[in-house]
Design a protein around this motif. Structure first.
Motif, short mmCIF file in Angstrom:
data_model
loop_
_atom_site.label_atom_id
_atom_site.label_comp_id
_atom_site.label_asym_id
_atom_site.label_seq_id
_atom_site.Cartn_x
_atom_site.Cartn_y
_atom_site.Cartn_z
N LEU A 232 0.82 -1.21 0.00
CA LEU A 232 0.00 0.00 0.00
C LEU A 232 0.85 1.26 0.00
O LEU A 232 0.36 2.35 -0.33
N GLU A 233 2.14 1.13 0.35
CA GLU A 233 3.06 2.27 0.26
C GLU A 233 3.71 2.37 -1.13
O GLU A 233 4.60 3.18 -1.34
N GLY A 234 3.27 1.53 -2.05
CA GLY A 234 3.75 1.63 -3.42
C GLY A 234 4.69 0.53 -3.86
O GLY A 234 5.13 0.51 -5.02
N GLU A 235 5.03 -0.41 -2.97
CA GLU A 235 5.91 -1.51 -3.36
C GLU A 235 5.08 -2.62 -4.03
O GLU A 235 4.92 -3.72 -3.50
N LEU A 236 4.58 -2.29 -5.20
CA LEU A 236 3.64 -3.16 -5.91
C LEU A 236 4.33 -4.11 -6.87
O LEU A 236 3.68 -4.98 -7.46
N GLU A 237 5.65 -3.99 -7.01
CA GLU A 237 6.36 -4.78 -8.01
C GLU A 237 6.19 -6.29 -7.86
O GLU A 237 6.06 -7.00 -8.87
N PRO A 238 6.18 -6.86 -6.63
CA PRO A 238 5.97 -8.32 -6.54
C PRO A 238 4.65 -8.76 -7.16
O PRO A 238 4.57 -9.84 -7.75
N VAL A 239 3.61 -7.94 -7.03
CA VAL A 239 2.31 -8.27 -7.61
C VAL A 239 2.35 -8.10 -9.13
O VAL A 239 1.91 -8.96 -9.89
N VAL A 240 2.90 -6.97 -9.58
CA VAL A 240 2.98 -6.68 -11.02
C VAL A 240 3.79 -7.77 -11.73
O VAL A 240 3.40 -8.27 -12.78
N SER A 241 4.93 -8.14 -11.14
CA SER A 241 5.79 -9.17 -11.75
C SER A 241 5.10 -10.53 -11.82
O SER A 241 5.19 -11.24 -12.83
N ALA A 242 4.40 -10.90 -10.74
CA ALA A 242 3.71 -12.19 -10.72
C ALA A 242 2.62 -12.25 -11.79
O ALA A 242 2.45 -13.27 -12.47
N LEU A 243 1.88 -11.15 -11.95
CA LEU A 243 0.82 -11.11 -12.97
C LEU A 243 1.41 -11.15 -14.37
O LEU A 243 0.89 -11.83 -15.26
N ARG A 244 2.51 -10.42 -14.57
CA ARG A 244 3.16 -10.43 -15.89
C ARG A 244 3.68 -11.83 -16.21
O ARG A 244 3.52 -12.32 -17.34
N ASN A 245 4.30 -12.48 -15.23
CA ASN A 245 4.84 -13.83 -15.46
C ASN A 245 3.72 -14.82 -15.78
O ASN A 245 3.88 -15.70 -16.64
N ALA A 246 2.60 -14.70 -15.08
CA ALA A 246 1.47 -15.59 -15.35
C ALA A 246 0.92 -15.37 -16.75
O ALA A 246 0.59 -16.33 -17.47
N HIS A 247 0.85 -14.11 -17.15
CA HIS A 247 0.37 -13.78 -18.50
C HIS A 247 1.32 -14.34 -19.56
O HIS A 247 0.88 -14.92 -20.56
N GLU A 248 2.62 -14.20 -19.32
CA GLU A 248 3.59 -14.71 -20.29
C GLU A 248 3.56 -16.23 -20.36
O GLU A 248 3.73 -16.81 -21.44
N ALA A 249 3.34 -16.89 -19.25
CA ALA A 249 3.23 -18.36 -19.25
C ALA A 249 2.02 -18.79 -20.07
O ALA A 249 2.08 -19.78 -20.82
N GLU A 250 0.93 -18.04 -19.95
CA GLU A 250 -0.25 -18.36 -20.74
C GLU A 250 0.01 -18.13 -22.23
O GLU A 250 -0.39 -18.93 -23.08
N GLN A 251 0.67 -17.01 -22.54
CA GLN A 251 1.02 -16.72 -23.93
C GLN A 251 1.89 -17.84 -24.51
O GLN A 251 1.70 -18.28 -25.65
N LEU A 252 2.87 -18.28 -23.72
CA LEU A 252 3.79 -19.33 -24.18
C LEU A 252 3.04 -20.62 -24.46
O LEU A 252 3.27 -21.28 -25.48
N ALA A 253 2.12 -20.97 -23.56
CA ALA A 253 1.33 -22.19 -23.77
C ALA A 253 0.46 -22.09 -25.00
O ALA A 253 0.34 -23.04 -25.78
N ALA A 254 -0.14 -20.91 -25.22
CA ALA A 254 -1.00 -20.71 -26.39
C ALA A 254 -0.17 -20.77 -27.69
O ALA A 254 -0.60 -21.34 -28.69
N LEU A 255 1.02 -20.16 -27.64
CA LEU A 255 1.89 -20.16 -28.81
C LEU A 255 2.35 -21.58 -29.14
O LEU A 255 2.35 -22.00 -30.31
N GLU A 256 2.71 -22.34 -28.12
CA GLU A 256 3.15 -23.73 -28.32
C GLU A 256 2.01 -24.57 -28.88
O GLU A 256 2.22 -25.40 -29.78
N ALA A 257 0.79 -24.35 -28.37
CA ALA A 257 -0.35 -25.10 -28.86
C ALA A 257 -0.66 -24.77 -30.31
O ALA A 257 -1.03 -25.64 -31.11
N SER A 258 -0.51 -23.48 -30.69
CA SER A 258 -0.80 -23.09 -32.07
C SER A 258 0.20 -23.67 -33.04
O SER A 258 -0.13 -24.01 -34.17
N VAL A 259 1.47 -23.79 -32.59
CA VAL A 259 2.51 -24.37 -33.47
C VAL A 259 2.27 -25.87 -33.62
O VAL A 259 2.44 -26.43 -34.69
N ALA A 260 1.83 -26.53 -32.53
CA ALA A 260 1.62 -27.97 -32.56
C ALA A 260 0.39 -28.35 -33.35
O ALA A 260 0.28 -29.47 -33.87
N ALA A 261 -0.59 -27.41 -33.45
CA ALA A 261 -1.84 -27.72 -34.13
C ALA A 261 -1.66 -27.91 -35.63
O ALA A 261 -0.79 -27.35 -36.25
#
Length: 366
Positions: A337-366
């Protein structure tokens, strides 16, 4: 590295040679907009190529170190040197592959833009408005930590010092990309200042994060579809703000969407900023409708960003923040709440990138 990422890497290196050729042509250099677009793409592709070159170099050095270890298994000094080189090469290769994986994922062109961040009090009355003020402070401090500029465009203060509504403009490279996953419902559990019996209450606010559109795009709004009202600004601002009709509200008649700006002293400046906010809201509306059409049966890991989503809980008695989309729990609510939001921002970005990677891998395999 995964085979489909290696394919992407090879395509990037070929694209770099193509871009170098295009940027050397006189007809391309004569078109400044096209030249700048290709130059930006070259910067991104070159970053990939540089890391790919370094990766090949370190793989060769790792191979040599392993051969050295095998050839000098009885020499303690040589063995120690080889093992040290192997550990360093493996660590750097892991870092390079993580960087390349991120660089090779599809990028949203809006991620680099400035952002409009809207906070609205929801259920919970004055306590919700006070929580909105806490969120405004959190995002403002986070932005300041990133070196971004924060501007309060409009506000509707509550009686106890909170906000019924507030709109921020956050100016800085990558502001939208970092904050885009903050859109949704934010819930707080705590004992309100007005509570006399010590009972924990639950209140909520909604947050919406929009990419700022270019000023030229805001100007393209059809004037015939707009109603522009001027009024005296509310809230703090000194004598001037109470004497001049400098605040501006713009209404898009076909959709009913509105935007206002009341913080500047110039009616012209306030109008320009309100038009940009309105254009961003219209763009977000189109983006949301398009996403719903294209993915009606599939909900993203990160969430749709719809304001009805309950994405996060701030539990004060336990000092806990929980992001429900990725099952993230952190017991550092005070610092967040004092602005140290980076752990949350990084975790959300990493989760989004993991989903992108899985979707990209699935599209190549299809």
């Amino acid at each position: 590295m995964r085979p489909f990422l290696l394919q992407q890497l090879q395509r990037s290196e070929l694209r770099l040679a193509e871009l170098d050729f295009l940027l050397s042509r006189e007809d391309v250099m004569a078109d400044m907009d096209g030249f700048l677009k290709l130059s930006r793409e070259r910067t991104e592709v070159a970053a990939v190529a540089e890391r790919a070159t370094r990766r090949r170099q370190r793989e060769a050095e790792l191979h040599d170190a392993r051969r050295l270890l095998a050839d000098h298994a009885d020499d303690a000094e040589m063995r120690a040197m080889a093992e040290e080189e192997i550990a360093a090469a493996e660590a750097e290769l892991a870092a390079l592959e993580a960087q390349l994986q991120r660089l090779l994922l599809p990028r949203d062109p809006d991620d680099a833009r400035n952002a409009f961040l809207e906070i609205r009090a929801g259920t919970g009355g004055e306590e919700s408005a006070l929580f909105a003020a806490d969120l405004l402070r959190m995002y403002s401090r986070y932005a300041e930590r990133q070196g971004w500029r924060v501007e309060l465009l409009s506000e509707a203060p509550s009686d106890l010092g909170g906000y019924k509504e507030a709109v921020l403009r956050i100016e800085g490279e990558g502001a939208y990309g970092a904050l885009r996953f903050e859109s949704g419902g934010h819930r707080v559990q705590r004992v309100p200042a007005t509570e006399t019996q010590g009972r924990i209450h639950t209140s909520a606010c909604t947050v919406a994060v929009l990419p700022e559109v270019e000023a030229a795009e805001a100007v393209r709004l059809n004037p015939a579809e707009l109603r522009i009202d001027t009024f005296r600004a509310s809230g703090a601002g000194g004598q001037h703000i109470n004497k001049t009709d400098s605040a501006v509200r713009v209404t898009h008649l076909p959709t009913g969407l509105t935007a206002e700006c009341q913080e500047g002293r110039s009616q012209h400046s306030n109008k320009a900023k309100a038009l940009q906010v309105l254009a961003a809201r219209l763009q977000e509306k189109e983006r949301r409708e398009r996403a719903e059409r294209e993915a009606a049966t599939r909900k993203s890991l990160i969430g749709s960003g719809d304001r009805s989503d309950r994405i996060r809980t701030y539990n004060f008695p336990q000092g806990r923040l929980t992001d429900h989309r990725i099952n993230l729990t952190l017991y550092q609510l005070g610092s967040i709440l004092e602005g140290e939001l980076e752990p949350v921002v990084s975790a959300l970005r990493n989760a989004h990138e993991a989903e992108q990677l899985a979707a990209l891998e699935a599209s190549v395999a299809a």
